[in-house]
Design a protein around this motif. Structure first.
Motif, PDB file in Angstrom:
ATOM      1  N   SER A  45      14.651  56.518 -25.452  1.00  0.00           N
ATOM      2  CA  SER A  45      15.682  55.888 -24.622  1.00  0.00           C
ATOM      3  C   SER A  45      15.886  56.663 -23.335  1.00  0.00           C
ATOM      4  CB  SER A  45      17.003  55.800 -25.387  1.00  0.00           C
ATOM      5  OG  SER A  45      16.875  54.949 -26.494  1.00  0.00           O
ATOM      6  N   GLU A  46      15.931  57.981 -23.427  1.00  0.00           N
ATOM      7  CA  GLU A  46      16.094  58.802 -22.230  1.00  0.00           C
ATOM      8  C   GLU A  46      14.892  58.662 -21.303  1.00  0.00           C
ATOM      9  OE1 GLU A  46      17.668  61.016 -19.361  1.00  0.00           O
ATOM     10  OE2 GLU A  46      18.698  60.230 -21.118  1.00  0.00           O
ATOM     11  N   THR A  47      13.703  58.626 -21.860  1.00  0.00           N
ATOM     12  CA  THR A  47      12.501  58.440 -21.043  1.00  0.00           C
ATOM     13  C   THR A  47      12.539  57.091 -20.336  1.00  0.00           C
ATOM     14  OG1 THR A  47      11.218  59.838 -22.531  1.00  0.00           O
ATOM     15  CG2 THR A  47       9.974  58.353 -21.096  1.00  0.00           C
ATOM     16  N   LEU A  48      12.951  56.053 -21.036  1.00  0.00           N
ATOM     17  CA  LEU A  48      13.049  54.727 -20.417  1.00  0.00           C
ATOM     18  C   LEU A  48      14.084  54.716 -19.302  1.00  0.00           C
ATOM     19  CD1 LEU A  48      12.778  52.405 -23.527  1.00  0.00           C
ATOM     20  CD2 LEU A  48      11.100  52.690 -21.702  1.00  0.00           C
ATOM     21  N   ARG A  49      15.213  55.402 -19.515  1.00  0.00           N
ATOM     22  CA  ARG A  49      16.228  55.478 -18.464  1.00  0.00           C
ATOM     23  C   ARG A  49      15.663  56.153 -17.221  1.00  0.00           C
ATOM     24  NH1 ARG A  49      19.517  57.871 -22.256  1.00  0.00           N
ATOM     25  NH2 ARG A  49      20.227  56.268 -23.644  1.00  0.00           N
ATOM     26  N   ARG A  50      14.918  57.238 -17.436  1.00  0.00           N
ATOM     27  CA  ARG A  50      14.328  57.955 -16.297  1.00  0.00           C
ATOM     28  C   ARG A  50      13.304  57.090 -15.573  1.00  0.00           C
ATOM     29  NH1 ARG A  50      12.499  62.998 -19.155  1.00  0.00           N
ATOM     30  NH2 ARG A  50      14.391  63.410 -20.288  1.00  0.00           N
ATOM     31  N   LEU A  51      12.538  56.325 -16.325  1.00  0.00           N
ATOM     32  CA  LEU A  51      11.530  55.466 -15.705  1.00  0.00           C
ATOM     33  C   LEU A  51      12.166  54.307 -14.950  1.00  0.00           C
ATOM     34  CD1 LEU A  51       8.865  55.334 -18.541  1.00  0.00           C
ATOM     35  CD2 LEU A  51       8.664  56.501 -16.342  1.00  0.00           C
ATOM     36  N   GLN A  52      13.303  53.836 -15.389  1.00  0.00           N
ATOM     37  CA  GLN A  52      13.964  52.709 -14.738  1.00  0.00           C
ATOM     38  C   GLN A  52      14.693  53.127 -13.472  1.00  0.00           C
ATOM     39  OE1 GLN A  52      16.386  51.103 -17.847  1.00  0.00           O
ATOM     40  NE2 GLN A  52      14.743  49.825 -18.656  1.00  0.00           N
ATOM     41  N   ARG A  53      15.109  54.366 -13.360  1.00  0.00           N
ATOM     42  CA  ARG A  53      15.840  54.811 -12.171  1.00  0.00           C
ATOM     43  C   ARG A  53      15.039  54.625 -10.886  1.00  0.00           C
ATOM     44  NH1 ARG A  53      17.889  59.950 -15.138  1.00  0.00           N
ATOM     45  NH2 ARG A  53      19.578  59.019 -16.326  1.00  0.00           N
ATOM     46  N   PRO A  54      13.791  55.081 -10.798  1.00  0.00           N
ATOM     47  CA  PRO A  54      13.045  54.879  -9.547  1.00  0.00           C
ATOM     48  C   PRO A  54      12.837  53.398  -9.218  1.00  0.00           C
ATOM     49  CG  PRO A  54      11.957  56.536 -10.881  1.00  0.00           C
ATOM     50  CD  PRO A  54      13.050  55.926 -11.714  1.00  0.00           C
ATOM     51  N   ALA A  55      12.715  52.566 -10.207  1.00  0.00           N
ATOM     52  CA  ALA A  55      12.489  51.138  -9.967  1.00  0.00           C
ATOM     53  C   ALA A  55      13.720  50.487  -9.344  1.00  0.00           C
ATOM     54  CB  ALA A  55      12.113  50.441 -11.263  1.00  0.00           C
TER      55      ALA A  55
END
Length: 81
Positions: A45-55
């Motif tokens: 979940s944390e990895t997905l949050r980090r990946l979604q921030r730049p998008a």
């Protein structure tokens, strides 16, 4: 008479106690496995949050205005005049 009944229930009680001990051991293993899965879910979940921030960084109101005015890199407007 009561003593013979007690002797008959002793093996049953011992069997139930042994089964209870086995079940408690299995329960402990399952709790550990659940904790492990929870930790992995949190990490993903944390990895997905980090990946979604730049998008989502380019989706500011200013970026949208640049696309409308033609000054930004809006590819949907290219080739149309």
């Amino acid at each position: 008479m009561f003593r013979s009944t007690d002797r008959q229930t002793d093996p049953a009680a011992a069997s139930l106690a042994a089964e209870a001990a086995l079940l408690e051991g299995r329960l402990s293993l399952l709790r550990e496995a659940i904790d492990s899965v929870d930790a992995r879910i949190d990490a993903v979940s944390e990895t997905l949050r980090r990946l979604q921030r730049p998008a989502t960084e380019g989706k500011t109101p200013e970026a949208a205005e640049e696309r409308k005015s033609g000054t930004g890199p809006d590819r949907s407007q290219r080739g149309r005049a």
